[in-house]
Scaffold this active site. Sequence first.
Site, PDB file in Angstrom:
ATOM      1  N   THR A  97       0.823  -1.404  -0.290  1.00  0.00           N
ATOM      2  CA  THR A  97       0.105   0.191   0.406  1.00  0.00           C
ATOM      3  C   THR A  97       0.089   1.485   0.011  1.00  0.00           C
ATOM      4  O   THR A  97       1.148   1.712   1.322  1.00  0.00           O
ATOM      5  CB  THR A  97      -1.033  -0.279   1.423  1.00  0.00           C
ATOM      6  OG1 THR A  97      -1.543  -0.762   1.253  1.00  0.00           O
ATOM      7  CG2 THR A  97      -1.898   0.993   1.331  1.00  0.00           C
ATOM      8  N   LYS A 172      -7.223   1.153  -2.851  1.00  0.00           N
ATOM      9  CA  LYS A 172      -7.310   1.504  -2.049  1.00  0.00           C
ATOM     10  C   LYS A 172      -6.432   1.744  -0.269  1.00  0.00           C
ATOM     11  O   LYS A 172      -7.044   1.605   0.169  1.00  0.00           O
ATOM     12  CB  LYS A 172      -4.998   0.417  -1.857  1.00  0.00           C
ATOM     13  CG  LYS A 172      -4.903  -0.380  -1.119  1.00  0.00           C
ATOM     14  CD  LYS A 172      -5.720  -1.397  -0.242  1.00  0.00           C
ATOM     15  CE  LYS A 172      -4.600  -1.467   1.316  1.00  0.00           C
ATOM     16  NZ  LYS A 172      -5.489  -2.650   2.577  1.00  0.00           N
ATOM     17  N   LYS A 240      -0.014   5.215   8.133  1.00  0.00           N
ATOM     18  CA  LYS A 240       0.497   5.388   7.012  1.00  0.00           C
ATOM     19  C   LYS A 240      -0.816   5.288   6.119  1.00  0.00           C
ATOM     20  O   LYS A 240      -0.725   6.477   5.378  1.00  0.00           O
ATOM     21  CB  LYS A 240       1.747   4.571   6.674  1.00  0.00           C
ATOM     22  CG  LYS A 240       2.555   4.591   5.378  1.00  0.00           C
ATOM     23  CD  LYS A 240       1.333   3.752   4.580  1.00  0.00           C
ATOM     24  CE  LYS A 240       1.410   1.926   4.888  1.00  0.00           C
ATOM     25  NZ  LYS A 240       1.031   1.340   3.706  1.00  0.00           N
TER      26      LYS A 240
HETATM   27  P1  NAP Z   1       4.824  -5.916   7.225  1.00  0.00           P
HETATM   28  O1  NAP Z   1       5.403  -7.307   8.129  1.00  0.00           O
HETATM   29  O2  NAP Z   1       5.834  -4.822   8.491  1.00  0.00           O
HETATM   30  O3  NAP Z   1       6.196  -5.840   6.289  1.00  0.00           O
HETATM   31  C1  NAP Z   1       6.850  -5.589   6.257  1.00  0.00           C
HETATM   32  C2  NAP Z   1       8.085  -5.526   5.078  1.00  0.00           C
HETATM   33  O4  NAP Z   1       8.720  -4.453   4.266  1.00  0.00           O
HETATM   34  C3  NAP Z   1       9.100  -6.647   6.311  1.00  0.00           C
HETATM   35  O5  NAP Z   1       9.526  -7.357   4.436  1.00  0.00           O
HETATM   36  C4  NAP Z   1      10.220  -4.971   6.040  1.00  0.00           C
HETATM   37  O6  NAP Z   1      11.375  -5.814   6.213  1.00  0.00           O
HETATM   38  C5  NAP Z   1      10.228  -4.536   4.785  1.00  0.00           C
HETATM   39  N1  NAP Z   1      10.567  -3.144   4.922  1.00  0.00           N
HETATM   40  C6  NAP Z   1      10.835  -2.108   5.944  1.00  0.00           C
HETATM   41  N2  NAP Z   1      10.957  -1.088   5.832  1.00  0.00           N
HETATM   42  C7  NAP Z   1      12.252  -1.607   5.120  1.00  0.00           C
HETATM   43  C8  NAP Z   1      13.101  -0.817   3.863  1.00  0.00           C
HETATM   44  N3  NAP Z   1      13.426   0.368   4.936  1.00  0.00           N
HETATM   45  N4  NAP Z   1      14.598  -1.344   3.791  1.00  0.00           N
HETATM   46  C9  NAP Z   1      13.351  -2.789   2.956  1.00  0.00           C
HETATM   47  N5  NAP Z   1      12.755  -3.494   3.425  1.00  0.00           N
HETATM   48  C10 NAP Z   1      11.701  -2.737   4.126  1.00  0.00           C
HETATM   49  O7  NAP Z   1       4.102  -4.962   6.770  1.00  0.00           O
HETATM   50  P2  NAP Z   1       3.079  -5.798   5.990  1.00  0.00           P
HETATM   51  O8  NAP Z   1       1.944  -5.830   7.121  1.00  0.00           O
HETATM   52  O9  NAP Z   1       3.408  -7.612   5.503  1.00  0.00           O
HETATM   53  O10 NAP Z   1       2.088  -5.490   4.951  1.00  0.00           O
HETATM   54  C11 NAP Z   1       3.023  -4.804   3.299  1.00  0.00           C
HETATM   55  C12 NAP Z   1       2.412  -3.996   2.796  1.00  0.00           C
HETATM   56  O11 NAP Z   1       1.018  -4.599   2.359  1.00  0.00           O
HETATM   57  C13 NAP Z   1       2.045  -2.945   3.693  1.00  0.00           C
HETATM   58  O12 NAP Z   1       2.500  -1.019   2.719  1.00  0.00           O
HETATM   59  C14 NAP Z   1       0.774  -2.606   4.263  1.00  0.00           C
HETATM   60  O13 NAP Z   1      -0.190  -1.654   4.853  1.00  0.00           O
HETATM   61  C15 NAP Z   1       0.255  -3.790   2.918  1.00  0.00           C
HETATM   62  N6  NAP Z   1      -1.104  -4.563   3.800  1.00  0.00           N
HETATM   63  C16 NAP Z   1      -1.015  -5.373   5.301  1.00  0.00           C
HETATM   64  C17 NAP Z   1      -2.454  -5.557   5.302  1.00  0.00           C
HETATM   65  C18 NAP Z   1      -1.645  -6.392   6.480  1.00  0.00           C
HETATM   66  O14 NAP Z   1      -3.258  -6.755   6.702  1.00  0.00           O
HETATM   67  N7  NAP Z   1      -0.833  -6.645   7.240  1.00  0.00           N
HETATM   68  C19 NAP Z   1      -3.097  -6.032   5.288  1.00  0.00           C
HETATM   69  C20 NAP Z   1      -3.453  -5.267   3.368  1.00  0.00           C
HETATM   70  C21 NAP Z   1      -2.410  -4.728   3.244  1.00  0.00           C
HETATM   71  P3  NAP Z   1      11.521  -6.205   7.793  1.00  0.00           P
HETATM   72  O15 NAP Z   1      11.549  -7.781   8.105  1.00  0.00           O
HETATM   73  O16 NAP Z   1      13.434  -6.092   7.362  1.00  0.00           O
HETATM   74  O17 NAP Z   1      10.973  -5.379   8.570  1.00  0.00           O
END
Ligand code: NAP
Length: 289
Positions: A97, A172, A240
């Site tokens: 997102t 989104k 965010k």
């Molecule tokens: P998450 O668990 O926080 O994972 C974030 C990912 O981004 C991890 O692989 C993290 O790596 C990486 N990352 C963060 N900062 C970084 C940087 N500066 N450089 C390189 N890698 C970096 O988030 P998530 O829940 O999987 O969500 C991923 C995306 O999908 C987001 O945009 C979120 O808004 C969206 N989303 C989430 C959900 C949900 O329910 N969780 C639903 C729909 C959409 P590390 O492991 O090293 O920290």
Amino acid sequence: MSKSVAILGLGTMGSGMAANLLKAGFSLTVYNRTAAKAEALVRDGARLASTPAEAVKGASIVIGMLADDTASREVWAGRDGALEAVQQGAILIESSTVSPVLIAELAQLASAHGAELLDAPVTGSRSQATAGQLTFLVGGSDRALEAATPVLKAMSKEIVHLGPVGSGAKMKLINNFLCGVQVASLAEGLAWIERSGLDRDKALSILKNGAPGSPLLGAISARMVNHDYTVNFLLKLMAKDLAYAQSEASDCGVHLKTSEAATGHFETAIAKGFGESDMASVIEPLRGQ
Ligand code: NAP
């Protein structure tokens, strides 16, 4: 399966998506900033790359599932970023997102590197990612989407093509604006119920089964009641999303006042240490008032 796929980002969502790609038989390379999160996937047959550039070599489809604009820009276009090594003709799918502004920037960069970008953020959370039941909101060309469809199908129950590149990111943010405002208003409502002298379960049942009821209200109210903040959706990520939504809506001449109010609650929760907890924990500062 002949397609070679790379996925960049193995957080809550990316790890479930990657597992489903392996189950579907794709040859999969994974990259994550914190490499340890790839261990289970590597045991199940994924190849681990040490940089995004290494991950995308030879991949015809590349998926990004990263936290925010900063992470996405870093992984696609930073040092050892994916774009410097993408294969000619590759389809790049940004499922994070992120802001439509970033999507426009990445689409141009992709084209300059002989690749094509789809924005395909998802609805659904941790359990839908694990079950391969996400919905993809797609922006981009018919041709690119057709090429990506077998890969997207392995992770989803529905693929909705909304229009040109950027359309998925816009949709989104509208979706998550409504979710974020609802979660914040639920936090206020439940904190009020808890102080009102009403029977909490009866009150919640009226809300869940009446006009305000929604899948989100049902799921989040249960977590709030149980103080269960196991991460499905990180609280800081909702803050965010609301910030991106406010900026995008403002560019369309719409002032998201309800989002600003909701953001206040998420920011207070972050200041109190709940940023890395599930978004349901937004109620905790209200309980403590
Ligand atoms: P998450 O668990 O926080 O994972 C974030 C990912 O981004 C991890 O692989 C993290 O790596 C990486 N990352 C963060 N900062 C970084 C940087 N500066 N450089 C390189 N890698 C970096 O988030 P998530 O829940 O999987 O969500 C991923 C995306 O999908 C987001 O945009 C979120 O808004 C969206 N989303 C989430 C959900 C949900 O329910 N969780 C639903 C729909 C959409 P590390 O492991 O090293 O920290």
